[in-house]
Scaffold this motif. Structure first.
Motif, PDB file in Angstrom:
ATOM      1  N   ILE A 120     -34.104  -8.972  28.996  1.00 15.70           N
ATOM      2  CA  ILE A 120     -33.342  -8.165  28.417  1.00 15.70           C
ATOM      3  C   ILE A 120     -32.360  -7.474  29.027  1.00 15.70           C
ATOM      4  O   ILE A 120     -32.556  -6.922  30.223  1.00 15.70           O
ATOM      5  N   PRO A 121     -31.056  -7.358  28.473  1.00  8.65           N
ATOM      6  CA  PRO A 121     -30.031  -6.674  29.090  1.00  8.65           C
ATOM      7  C   PRO A 121     -30.532  -5.070  29.726  1.00  8.65           C
ATOM      8  O   PRO A 121     -30.968  -4.714  28.718  1.00  8.65           O
ATOM      9  N   TYR A 122     -29.960  -4.722  30.696  1.00  2.00           N
ATOM     10  CA  TYR A 122     -30.367  -3.333  31.230  1.00  2.00           C
ATOM     11  C   TYR A 122     -30.356  -2.419  30.103  1.00  2.00           C
ATOM     12  O   TYR A 122     -31.200  -1.588  29.907  1.00  2.00           O
ATOM     13  N   LYS A 123     -29.065  -2.438  29.415  1.00  2.00           N
ATOM     14  CA  LYS A 123     -28.854  -1.137  28.485  1.00  2.00           C
ATOM     15  C   LYS A 123     -29.593  -1.258  27.258  1.00  2.00           C
ATOM     16  O   LYS A 123     -29.683  -0.192  26.369  1.00  2.00           O
ATOM     17  N   ASP A 124     -30.154  -2.499  26.999  1.00  2.00           N
ATOM     18  CA  ASP A 124     -30.976  -2.629  25.709  1.00  2.00           C
ATOM     19  C   ASP A 124     -32.498  -2.234  25.845  1.00  2.00           C
ATOM     20  O   ASP A 124     -33.333  -2.529  25.163  1.00  2.00           O
ATOM     21  N   ARG A 125     -33.084  -2.320  27.394  1.00  2.00           N
ATOM     22  CA  ARG A 125     -34.205  -1.721  27.649  1.00  2.00           C
ATOM     23  C   ARG A 125     -34.909  -0.700  27.190  1.00  2.00           C
ATOM     24  O   ARG A 125     -34.058   0.357  27.148  1.00  2.00           O
ATOM     25  N   ASP A 126     -35.972  -0.500  26.835  1.00  2.00           N
ATOM     26  CA  ASP A 126     -36.601   0.674  26.472  1.00  2.00           C
ATOM     27  C   ASP A 126     -36.924   1.693  27.590  1.00  2.00           C
ATOM     28  O   ASP A 126     -36.932   1.356  28.869  1.00  2.00           O
TER      29      ASP A 126
END
Length: 634
Positions: A568-574
């Motif tokens: 998952i792209p870094y900025k989309d990770r929880d």
């Protein structure tokens, strides 16, 4: 006969004139003597003072700031000797030659040379120009070796602020720099003591405690000539250093927080659950405040400002995050307090909940089956808390959450940058968004999503007040005079609660104990979300709650793909969160951890708590026995 009378009359006229002249001379002479007597005897002190004012001048020097120390007396903001280079224009034989020599010796930039020339045009010939505020030792030696060829140059040793732990305390202390005109006008003490070269606090505690830290000016008295040029130093009056300020923080724990976050974006806060002392408050990444003392370069500033992990933001106080499942203890407590559910209340989790055509998913795709409060907390079942929130309602949940510190500033008196966060209710949405509250928003609020926004320090306070049995505490970061031991603070808190029932945050003490037990099971029993991070030794055993906060809405396709975090792209990770307190038996400390875009709380945040609690508990006795210092009262 006539001739003789004429001579007599002339003699009388002359005698009268001589008498008048003599009398006049006597009167004038007497007046002069009287005036001289008055000037030299009666008004001697007055004219001596006026004379001295013309002959003697005072120069105020920058005051020395007071030290800031941690709980154990380690200096975390102090002062050190620095080497400066001044030049006095009137003593320079050939200004252009001197500047070219200094440029070569110190490798000064063209812009620096330009600034020196501009400064020279603005000041009086006998006033000093500061060429460099912070010479290295080798540069200082080099200048001294060439002094014979540098007429008008004056190497100077003075005092400057120093942060020995570099970026460790930046978001707590802030930094100092030269004041601007507005800052001087807005503070009477700064205005009174201001001299060129003086630095004041620009951010956080350095700014908040300015009037305590500033110190008084050393004064040099010089004899000057008719043109105001210094001839001879007559006296040096030493100024008083500013007050020493002792903080509640523990440097060893602060260091450990920095190491465990390892430059990942996030925050760790640790609090004493009885005294309210902030033991650690670290925001990652940080930056070195020493860079700002003598003017930060454009390149260094751009590196800090453009860092995608945002080191300028104090994430502990200014970072606003959805709390995720870390809010579930408060949801459960509110439901128990309002008699909405009890420990026997069960919900069947199939992995999702349908409401008015909208699907609300549990984190476990196939569901948890039939769960009670204890199992729902242990496994962090979303479906259970959807149902509890639906029955409870957001308004009653809001009351309980605010009691435990959510939606309010924790250290607002000390930090201007601290944010209040938000715990919504129906009235808030109507007043601020002009729309009515819908039931689906209650459900997602029950699992810490939606409009709710909290700071890491608020979550730490919430956990501390659950851990101490549901009693309010006032967090602090500056040690007041005569600090209480932990045992004394605990006893005082209980005594006040007995005298005033309003001091309690709960209606039924049994409900607090239920929540404590469910948090224990979440960490220390099989299938608990943080079971892998448990510590079996009762000395270090802790209870906690994991949280995973979504940063974007998950689409149906993304849910079906079920990607690993690395995909998952870094900025989309929880965001990964964890709150805990320990030791479980006779608890003393609470903490909150958030790792931005770290994935799940159980995988990323909880293991940090395991490492940290060992150090926190081991240092407890040292802290409790620490002797008092001289502190200020805020």
């Amino acid at each position: 006969m006539i001739k003789e009378n004429s001579i007599i009359r002339k003699t009388d006229v002359i005698n009268r004139r001589m008498f008048i002249i003599g009398a006049a001379k006597f009167i004038v002479f007497a007046g002069i003597v009287a005036r001289l007597f008055s000037l030299q005897i009666n008004e001697n002190k007055k004219y001596l003072t006026l004379s001295d004012k013309n002959r003697i001048r005072e120069w105020k020097l920058p005051p020395t700031r007071g030290d800031i120390v941690d709980y154990f007396g380690n200096v975390i903001a102090g002062n050190l000797k620095v080497y400066q280079l001044h030049i006095i224009p009137e003593q320079i034989e050939n200004f252009n030659y001197l500047i070219s020599r200094l440029k070569a010796l110190l490798e000064l930039s063209d812009k620096k040379i330009e600034n020196i020339i501009k400064t020279k045009k603005k000041i009086k010939p006998w006033e000093s120009i500061i060429v460099s505020e912070n010479l290295s030792w080798s540069q200082f030696l080099k200048i001294n070796n060439y002094l014979y060829d540098l007429v008008g140059v004056k190497p100077v040793m003075t005092i400057s602020r120093n942060y020995p732990f570099n970026d460790m305390y930046t978001h707590v202390l802030g930094y100092v720099s030269q004041p601007n005109e507005e800052e001087i006008l807005n503070n009477d003490i700064v205005a009174e003591r201001f001299v060129p070269g003086m630095k004041i606090g620009k951010l956080n505690l350095e700014k908040r405690l300015e009037n305590y830290l500033i110190g008084t000016n050393p004064i040099q008295r010089y004899e000057v000539n008719a043109y105001g040029k210094r001839i001879n130093q007559l006296e040096f009056q030493k100024g008083e250093q500013g007050s020493r300020v002792r903080l509640t923080l523990d440097t060893e724990i602060q260091k450990s927080c920095a190491k465990l976050l390892n430059n990942r974006a996030g925050s760790i806060s640790v609090m004493d659950i009885f005294t309210g002392d902030i033991i650690a408050m670290y925001s990652s990444p940080s930056y070195n405040p020493n860079l700002f003392l003598f003017g930060i370069s454009n390149d260094e500033w751009e590196l800090i400002r453009n860092n995608p992990l945002k080191p300028l933001i104090n994430k502990s106080l200014s970072g606003l995050y959805s709390p995720g499942s870390t809010i579930k203890p408060i949801v459960a407590l509110s439901a128990l307090e309002n008699n909405v559910v009890d420990t026997n209340f069960k919900v069947k989790c199939t992995g999702k909940m349908e409401l008015y055509g909208q699907t609300f998913h549990c984190w476990k795709e196939k569901g948890h089956g039939v769960v009670s409060l204890k199992n729902a907390m242990k496994q962090s079942c979303d479906t259970y808390f959807y149902e509890v929130a639906r029955l409870l309602g957001v308004d009653r949940l809001n009351v309980t959450a605010e009691k435990f510190g959510l939606g309010k500033k924790v250290l607002g008196d000390y930090f201007e940058i601290e944010k209040s966060g938000l715990f919504p209710n129906t009235k808030w949405k109507k007043n601020n968004l002009g729309k009515g509250w819908v039931l689906g928003e209650t459900l997602i609020t029950g699992i810490g999503q939606g409009y709710i926004q909290t700071t890491p320090l608020q979550l730490c306070l919430m956990t501390a007040q659950i851990a101490n049995g549901g009693y309010p505490i006032k967090p602090k970061i500056v040690v007041n005079n005569n600090p209480l031991s932990i045992e004394e603070a605990k006893n005082l808190m209980l005594e006040e609660a007995q005298k005033n029932p309003n001091k309690k945050l709960f209606k039924n003490e049994k409900n607090i104990k239920i929540i404590q037990e469910t948090m224990f099971s979440s960490t220390n029993e099989r299938f608990g979300t943080s079971y892998r991070s448990r510590i079996d030794d009762p000395k270090y055993q802790f209870a906690g709650k994991t949280g995973t906060a979504q940063v974007k809405r998950i689409s149906k396709r993304e849910r079906e793909l079920d990607l690993d975090i690395e995909q998952i792209p870094y900025k989309d990770r929880d965001h990964a969160l964890y709150v805990a307190y320990g030791p479980y038996v006779n608890p003393r400390y609470a903490l909150s951890i958030i790792v931005e875009h770290g994935g799940s709380g159980s995988r990323t945040a909880a293991p940090i708590a395991k490492e940290l609690f060992k150090l926190i508990i081991d240092r407890h006795e040292l802290r409790n026995q620490q002797s008092n210092f001289e502190e200020i009262s805020i």
